[in-house]
Design an enzyme around this catalytic site. Structure first.
Site, mmCIF file in Angstrom:
data_model
loop_
_atom_site.group_PDB
_atom_site.id
_atom_site.type_symbol
_atom_site.label_atom_id
_atom_site.label_comp_id
_atom_site.label_asym_id
_atom_site.label_seq_id
_atom_site.Cartn_x
_atom_site.Cartn_y
_atom_site.Cartn_z
ATOM 1 N N ASP A 50 0.360 -8.026 -11.381
ATOM 2 C CA ASP A 50 0.534 -8.390 -12.788
ATOM 3 C C ASP A 50 1.951 -8.875 -13.090
ATOM 4 O O ASP A 50 2.139 -9.745 -13.949
ATOM 5 C CB ASP A 50 0.168 -7.211 -13.712
ATOM 6 C CG ASP A 50 0.993 -5.970 -13.441
ATOM 7 O OD1 ASP A 50 1.158 -5.623 -12.264
ATOM 8 O OD2 ASP A 50 1.460 -5.345 -14.406
ATOM 9 N N LEU A 51 2.964 -8.345 -12.375
ATOM 10 C CA LEU A 51 4.330 -8.803 -12.622
ATOM 11 C C LEU A 51 4.514 -10.259 -12.214
ATOM 12 O O LEU A 51 5.237 -11.009 -12.879
ATOM 13 C CB LEU A 51 5.337 -7.928 -11.874
ATOM 14 C CG LEU A 51 5.433 -6.461 -12.302
ATOM 15 C CD1 LEU A 51 6.556 -5.764 -11.555
ATOM 16 C CD2 LEU A 51 5.630 -6.335 -13.800
ATOM 17 N N ASP A 54 10.077 1.509 3.553
ATOM 18 C CA ASP A 54 9.593 1.070 4.859
ATOM 19 C C ASP A 54 10.191 1.851 6.020
ATOM 20 O O ASP A 54 9.809 1.629 7.170
ATOM 21 C CB ASP A 54 9.875 -0.425 5.054
ATOM 22 C CG ASP A 54 8.838 -1.311 4.381
ATOM 23 O OD1 ASP A 54 7.836 -0.779 3.867
ATOM 24 O OD2 ASP A 54 9.035 -2.544 4.371
ATOM 25 N N CYS A 61 -4.725 -1.778 -0.825
ATOM 26 C CA CYS A 61 -3.800 -1.650 0.295
ATOM 27 C C CYS A 61 -3.801 -0.200 0.750
ATOM 28 O O CYS A 61 -3.889 0.712 -0.063
ATOM 29 C CB CYS A 61 -2.392 -2.077 -0.118
ATOM 30 S SG CYS A 61 -1.172 -1.870 1.200
ATOM 31 N N ARG A 101 -0.769 -2.026 -5.267
ATOM 32 C CA ARG A 101 0.378 -2.882 -5.536
ATOM 33 C C ARG A 101 -0.107 -4.082 -6.357
ATOM 34 O O ARG A 101 -0.364 -5.160 -5.830
ATOM 35 C CB ARG A 101 1.030 -3.335 -4.224
ATOM 36 C CG ARG A 101 1.709 -2.193 -3.496
ATOM 37 C CD ARG A 101 2.494 -2.668 -2.301
ATOM 38 N NE ARG A 101 1.628 -2.903 -1.155
ATOM 39 C CZ ARG A 101 2.075 -3.340 0.029
ATOM 40 N NH1 ARG A 101 3.336 -3.605 0.199
ATOM 41 N NH2 ARG A 101 1.241 -3.515 1.017
ATOM 42 N N LYS A 147 10.612 -10.027 9.243
ATOM 43 C CA LYS A 147 9.304 -10.422 8.723
ATOM 44 C C LYS A 147 9.339 -10.582 7.208
ATOM 45 O O LYS A 147 8.826 -11.565 6.657
ATOM 46 C CB LYS A 147 8.258 -9.377 9.098
ATOM 47 C CG LYS A 147 6.875 -9.617 8.463
ATOM 48 C CD LYS A 147 5.914 -8.516 8.810
ATOM 49 C CE LYS A 147 6.055 -7.299 7.926
ATOM 50 N NZ LYS A 147 5.354 -7.447 6.627
ATOM 51 N N ASN A 148 9.947 -9.622 6.523
ATOM 52 C CA ASN A 148 9.929 -9.643 5.058
ATOM 53 C C ASN A 148 10.795 -10.746 4.465
ATOM 54 O O ASN A 148 10.678 -11.056 3.279
ATOM 55 C CB ASN A 148 10.356 -8.280 4.512
ATOM 56 C CG ASN A 148 9.314 -7.203 4.765
ATOM 57 O OD1 ASN A 148 8.148 -7.508 5.011
ATOM 58 N ND2 ASN A 148 9.726 -5.957 4.730
ATOM 59 N N ARG A 173 1.785 -6.510 13.293
ATOM 60 C CA ARG A 173 2.130 -7.223 12.068
ATOM 61 C C ARG A 173 3.637 -7.251 11.834
ATOM 62 O O ARG A 173 4.126 -8.131 11.126
ATOM 63 C CB ARG A 173 1.454 -6.578 10.852
ATOM 64 C CG ARG A 173 -0.046 -6.761 10.772
ATOM 65 C CD ARG A 173 -0.592 -6.190 9.460
ATOM 66 N NE ARG A 173 0.215 -6.656 8.342
ATOM 67 C CZ ARG A 173 0.792 -5.856 7.446
ATOM 68 N NH1 ARG A 173 0.647 -4.545 7.532
ATOM 69 N NH2 ARG A 173 1.500 -6.363 6.451
#
Length: 426
Positions: free
Chosen positions: A132-133, A313, A124, A129, A22-23, A405
């Site tokens: 801004d980065l 995770d 979240c 999270r 998924k990621n 998910r």
């Protein structure tokens, strides 16, 4: 609403086919926004997050065509994304709020269309999270950033310019966003302190197959030489190392023997090292990794870290393992705050866990007992299912939308290796 009903006590044995990651799949889907030619992705898992991002890409103007099939030796779908006609550069709140990864359309849209208006993702369950980065990285490439009524407006009407991006800490999402944006920027972009996760290397490989010029992906420094245009590609998504790690834990907890078909050991070394420490017998075989129990589960200590460290995770799943280990384990969460919300639910099953700040001390118990529990996030839902596999009696896991998910056909895969689990209406 649905729930999982798990009758604990069965030993798991057999083969589990590991799905596409998924990621990795989510940023790969966003690469279609960088080209006017079709992008075909193979081994895409059937997950709620894939559907959500497909809906967003469709809103922007991409057509999504689904085909079945068996790609690259892994069971999975092939989807073709055609974004030749981008007709809307707005990613609306109603879609973005469902999934934080929606922010990954920001970089590609600015790079190709010169503008992107993306809803702020919001909060979240597992901690703050901020993006801004992502925004500072785009500014380093010449984008103008404005915040208006809960939306980020990023514009670069004359195109992005190569530059140097130096992240104060490694961020997977921000690295992915700027990597895609830089592929079409004019000149060379250097990304310092880049995330090193395997999913980053997978994204870079896909972009290179589209004509990008990226070197260093998988290291702390990535160099991108911008090109004028990218073309379509046919690419296979890497296997899901977190799914593989989750089933590896299931093998140990049930004193079982599972072949994780398609799993790649170099993607999972920190997990495999801890599994060995806990009493697992790990064998890398052709086509996968075999995980079996030596009959005992020993306590262990882990601290979550960016890759190649132990992944956040997998923290919840290893906590379920520690709950039935011999002796005590200490688990420290150094990535996200509020990622111990599964602790009260595990204690409902009989786990002995004490949380002090960012660390949890888990004292192994001889047995867990079934009870109704409620998932608080994606990985927490898997930890509760794992605990249910060894608990006496029945465990009912509620809020399956979290599980859906990130885990494809989990109950079917578990049943195929001997678990007593079914999905029922709650």
């Amino acid at each position: 609403m649905e729930k999982l009903v798990i009758k604990g006590g069965n030993r798991l044995e057999g083969t589990v086919q590991i799905s596409g990651a998924k990621n990795a799949a989510l940023p790969l889907m966003c690469t279609c926004l960088l080209t006017d030619e079709p992008v075909t992705l193979n081994n895409l898992p059937r997950l709620a997050d894939i559907t959500t991002l497909s809906d967003l890409l469709n809103h922007i103007g991409a057509t999504v065509t689904i085909a079945g099939g068996n790609a690259g030796g892994h069971a999975g779908r092939s989807l073709t994304f055609d974004a030749s006609n981008i007709h809307d550069t707005v990613a609306p709140y109603d879609i973005v709020r469902k999934m934080r990864a929606s922010i990954l359309v920001l970089g590609p849209l600015v790079a190709r269309a010169g503008e992107a208006i993306v809803s702020l993702p919001g909060g979240c369950a597992i901690g703050n999270r901020p993006i801004d980065l992502h925004l500072k990285a785009l500014e380093a490439l010449g984008a103008q950033i404005d915040l208006e009524q809960g939306y980020v407006r990023a514009s670069a009407p004359k195109g992005l310019q190569g530059g140097t991006v130096n992240f104060p800490f490694a961020s997977v999402g921000a690295t992915e966003n700027i990597l895609m944006a830089a592929a079409l920027a004019k000149g060379t972009t250097t990304i310092e302190n880049a995330a090193r996760e395997p999913e980053i290397a997978d994204l870079a490989a896909c972009l290179n197959s589209m004509g990008a010029k990226i070197t260093g992906a998988g290291t702390e420094t990535i160099t991108v030489e911008g090109v004028d245009r990218l073309h379509g590609t046919d690419y296979t998504v890497m296997p899901d190392r977190i799914e593989a790690g989750s089933y590896a834990v299931a093998a140990l907890m049930t004193r079982g023997n599972l072949l994780l078909k398609g799993a790649i050991a170099k993607h999972m070394q920190a997990m495999l090292d801890k599994l060995k420490e806990a009493g697992g017998i790990i064998t890398v075989e052709e086509g996968g990794i075999r995980v079996q129990s030596n009959g005992h589960i020993k306590g262990f200590n882990i601290v979550t870290q960016p890759f190649p460290g132990f992944p956040t995770d997998m923290q919840a799943q290893f906590m379920a393992l520690a709950a039935v280990a011999e002796g005590a384990s200490v688990i420290t969460e150094a990535i996200f705050e509020n990622r111990f919300m599964h602790v009260p639910e595990l204690t409902r099953l009989g786990a002995d866990i004490t949380v002090t700040g960012a660390s949890a001390t888990v004292r192994g118990v001889s047995s867990l007992r079934g009870a109704p529990v409620m998932a608080t996030d994606l990985r927490a839902s898997m930890s509760l299912a794992l605990a249910g596999l060894v608990a006496k009696g029945e465990t009912h896991v509620n809020r399956l939308y979290h599980l859906d998910r990130g885990y494809e056909h989990m109950e079917e895969k578990l049943r195929n290796v001997g678990a007593a689990v079914e999905r029922v209406a709650s």
